[in-house]
Design a protein around this motif. Structure first.
Motif, PDB file in Angstrom:
ATOM      1  N   PRO A   1      23.715  47.644  42.280  1.00 52.30           N
ATOM      2  CA  PRO A   1      23.458  46.668  41.223  1.00 52.30           C
ATOM      3  C   PRO A   1      21.975  46.561  40.903  1.00 52.30           C
ATOM      4  CG  PRO A   1      23.897  45.545  43.283  1.00 52.30           C
ATOM      5  CD  PRO A   1      24.143  47.002  43.539  1.00 52.30           C
ATOM      6  N   ILE A   2      21.676  46.259  39.653  1.00 49.79           N
ATOM      7  CA  ILE A   2      20.295  46.184  39.183  1.00 49.79           C
ATOM      8  C   ILE A   2      19.513  45.166  40.005  1.00 49.79           C
ATOM      9  CG2 ILE A   2      18.819  45.609  37.224  1.00 49.79           C
ATOM     10  CD1 ILE A   2      20.321  48.249  36.922  1.00 49.79           C
ATOM     11  N   THR A   3      20.151  44.031  40.304  1.00 53.14           N
ATOM     12  CA  THR A   3      19.455  42.980  41.059  1.00 53.14           C
ATOM     13  C   THR A   3      19.041  43.475  42.439  1.00 53.14           C
ATOM     14  OG1 THR A   3      21.638  42.150  41.731  1.00 53.14           O
ATOM     15  CG2 THR A   3      20.562  41.056  39.891  1.00 53.14           C
ATOM     16  N   LYS A   4      19.852  44.364  43.023  1.00 53.31           N
ATOM     17  CA  LYS A   4      19.514  44.870  44.350  1.00 53.31           C
ATOM     18  C   LYS A   4      18.242  45.689  44.296  1.00 53.31           C
ATOM     19  CE  LYS A   4      21.636  46.965  48.406  1.00 53.31           C
ATOM     20  NZ  LYS A   4      22.888  47.469  48.990  1.00 53.31           N
ATOM     21  N   ARG A   5      18.120  46.547  43.268  1.00 56.04           N
ATOM     22  CA  ARG A   5      16.904  47.342  43.119  1.00 56.04           C
ATOM     23  C   ARG A   5      15.700  46.443  42.879  1.00 56.04           C
ATOM     24  NH1 ARG A   5      16.932  52.560  42.091  1.00 56.04           N
ATOM     25  NH2 ARG A   5      15.275  52.385  40.535  1.00 56.04           N
TER      26      ARG A   5
ATOM     27  N   TRP B   1      13.395  38.854  51.783  1.00 54.38           N
ATOM     28  CA  TRP B   1      13.612  39.171  53.190  1.00 54.38           C
ATOM     29  C   TRP B   1      15.106  39.314  53.429  1.00 54.38           C
ATOM     30  CZ3 TRP B   1      10.811  34.942  51.450  1.00 54.38           C
ATOM     31  CH2 TRP B   1       9.416  35.044  51.557  1.00 54.38           C
ATOM     32  N   VAL B   2      15.466  40.209  54.339  1.00 57.66           N
ATOM     33  CA  VAL B   2      16.865  40.418  54.717  1.00 57.66           C
ATOM     34  C   VAL B   2      16.996  40.142  56.214  1.00 57.66           C
ATOM     35  CG1 VAL B   2      18.791  42.028  54.811  1.00 57.66           C
ATOM     36  CG2 VAL B   2      17.148  42.142  52.908  1.00 57.66           C
ATOM     37  N   VAL B   3      17.969  39.309  56.566  1.00 57.95           N
ATOM     38  CA  VAL B   3      18.156  38.909  57.954  1.00 57.95           C
ATOM     39  C   VAL B   3      19.577  39.281  58.383  1.00 57.95           C
ATOM     40  CG1 VAL B   3      18.067  37.012  59.610  1.00 57.95           C
ATOM     41  CG2 VAL B   3      16.558  36.991  57.610  1.00 57.95           C
ATOM     42  N   ASP B   4      19.680  39.991  59.507  1.00 56.96           N
ATOM     43  CA  ASP B   4      20.972  40.421  60.049  1.00 56.96           C
ATOM     44  C   ASP B   4      21.549  39.299  60.906  1.00 56.96           C
ATOM     45  OD1 ASP B   4      23.026  41.626  61.689  1.00 56.96           O
ATOM     46  OD2 ASP B   4      22.237  43.554  61.042  1.00 56.96           O
TER      47      ASP B   4
ATOM     48  N   ARG C   1      24.628  40.332  56.493  1.00 55.97           N
ATOM     49  CA  ARG C   1      23.208  40.214  56.184  1.00 55.97           C
ATOM     50  C   ARG C   1      23.007  39.179  55.087  1.00 55.97           C
ATOM     51  NH1 ARG C   1      24.065  45.614  56.069  1.00 55.97           N
ATOM     52  NH2 ARG C   1      23.771  45.676  53.825  1.00 55.97           N
ATOM     53  N   ILE C   2      21.966  38.393  55.242  1.00 55.98           N
ATOM     54  CA  ILE C   2      21.626  37.371  54.262  1.00 55.98           C
ATOM     55  C   ILE C   2      20.263  37.701  53.666  1.00 55.98           C
ATOM     56  CG2 ILE C   2      21.193  34.916  53.868  1.00 55.98           C
ATOM     57  CD1 ILE C   2      24.089  35.538  54.536  1.00 55.98           C
TER      58      ILE C   2
ATOM     59  N   GLU D   1      23.781  39.626  51.288  1.00 57.46           N
ATOM     60  CA  GLU D   1      23.134  40.891  50.989  1.00 57.46           C
ATOM     61  C   GLU D   1      24.084  42.075  51.050  1.00 57.46           C
ATOM     62  OE1 GLU D   1      19.858  43.678  50.508  1.00 57.46           O
ATOM     63  OE2 GLU D   1      21.386  43.794  52.061  1.00 57.46           O
ATOM     64  N   ASP D   2      25.184  41.946  51.781  1.00 56.15           N
ATOM     65  CA  ASP D   2      26.147  43.044  51.884  1.00 56.15           C
ATOM     66  C   ASP D   2      26.595  43.502  50.500  1.00 56.15           C
ATOM     67  OD1 ASP D   2      26.049  41.244  54.120  1.00 56.15           O
ATOM     68  OD2 ASP D   2      27.693  42.348  55.028  1.00 56.15           O
ATOM     69  N   SER D   3      26.908  42.548  49.635  1.00 58.64           N
ATOM     70  CA  SER D   3      27.403  42.857  48.290  1.00 58.64           C
ATOM     71  C   SER D   3      26.561  42.201  47.211  1.00 58.64           C
ATOM     72  CB  SER D   3      28.863  42.385  48.155  1.00 58.64           C
ATOM     73  OG  SER D   3      28.963  40.992  48.459  1.00 58.64           O
TER      74      SER D   3
END
Length: 348
Positions: free
Chosen positions: A152-156, A220-223, A285-286, A302-304
């Motif tokens: 998805p564009i937002t992910k990039r 930031w991405v947190v597992d 992931r968040i 964050e997963d999807s």
């Protein structure tokens, strides 16, 4: 004196009324801009859909045309075989010629026709251009892979804002273990032998980041895989750190924003106000996004890239720090650590 007070109240009323008008005008302006942005994005996606549909139509039409030509060629060959087959059947039903020589000539003629027919109607001579079809399939697959790599564009967009961060052991509650790499926090029932200082939380199971930010956009991405309870968010450095008051907790004061996960339920918190989130997915992931220009704090699965909740703060009055709370182990059900995914390796 009474008249003076009334005049002051009237001026105050007028000032408040003007501010309300400006706020309403700003609200309408933001709605209009947001609507224009959405419409532009929708038009671009619609245009992409039309381009892909047209390309698909052209490609399938080409393949269908080739298929029809091949089928017609095979129909002609089948018809030629049917003609000879009928002649043979006719001769068998009518019997051979009275003259043995005539019969021999007729059989020889049919044999020659059959041999020629079997040569010119060999099924292996009629085929689709499978090499070109495979090339089309490969190109289509490459296009699919490219589109997937772009969406998805937002992910990039958010990945481009990934910001390196490390945890500050001097802020960690004594029952939290910070990994040597300072990217992982784990709860332990044992009170750690750590120095006492003003920065350390002494009741709530929080730890803050070394770094703080006051400008730009950050992600930031947190597992949190394997967890049944956690709290994640951003906070001002002025968050209370001592005592049992709830304002030491993330989101229970004016200077922090967080999302909490407990027993399958997500809740967003700020200034002591809870916002239960109707989300049934358990994310591993968040993502936490902060935009200083927009005064925005946003949380995602964050997963999807599923949006969870967004706080519109307006203007931040202090630096912000990342804040993590892994929660108690809950008799072993929540013993997994919380780990920060680094920008270089966002997938933990």
């Amino acid at each position: 004196m009474k008249l003076m007070c009334q005049e002051r109240l009237k001026r105050q009323k007028e000032a408040v009324a003007n501010r309300m008008k400006k706020l309403e005008a700003k609200q309408n302006e933001i709605k209009k801009k947001a609507s224009e942005i959405r419409n532009n994005i929708e038009r671009k996606y619609e245009e992409m859909r039309r381009v892909l549909e047209e390309d698909c139509r052209i490609t399938l039409s080409l393949l269908e045309m080739e298929e029809q030509a091949t089928v017609r060629a095979l129909d002609d060959l089948i018809e030629r075989n049917c003609s000879v087959f009928s002649d043979i059947e006719f001769q068998l039903s009518e019997g051979l010629m009275e003259s043995e020589a005539q019969s021999e000539d007729m059989v020889t003629e049919l044999q020659d026709r059959v041999e020629e027919l079997l040569i010119v109607t060999d099924p292996s001579l009629v085929k689709l251009d499978e090499v070109k079809a495979e090339q089309i399939l490969d190109l289509t697959n490459n296009l699919l892979l490219f589109i997937r790599s772009q969406t998805p564009i937002t992910k990039r967009l958010l990945k481009s804002c990934l910001t390196e961060v490390s945890l500050d052991p001097n802020t960690a509650h004594p029952k939290l273990i910070i990994s040597p790499s300072q990217d992982c926090v784990t709860f332990t029932n044992e009170w750690q032998d750590v120095s006492e200082n003003d920065a350390r939380f002494d009741t709530t199971l929080n730890v803050l980041s070394h770094q703080s930010w006051d400008s730009g956009r950050h992600y930031w991405v947190v597992d949190v895989r394997g967890k049944v309870y956690w709290e994640l968010g951003l906070t001002y450095p002025s968050i209370p750190r001592k005592g049992r008051k709830e304002d030491c907790w993330l989101g229970r004061n004016k200077g922090s924003w967080c999302v909490e996960f407990f027993d399958g339920d997500y809740t967003a918190w700020h200034d002591g106000k809870s916002h239960p989130l109707p989300i049934g997915t358990h994310f591993n992931r968040i993502g936490i996004f902060c935009s200083f220009p927009a005064g925005l704090v946003m949380f995602l699965g964050e997963d999807s890239m599923t949006p969870l909740f967004a706080f519109c703060v307006g203007t931040f009055t202090e630096h912000l720090q990342l804040a993590l709370c892994p929660g108690h182990d809950l008799q072993g059900c929540n013993s997994q650590p919380i780990k920060i995914c680094h920008a270089a390796h966002p997938k933990c």
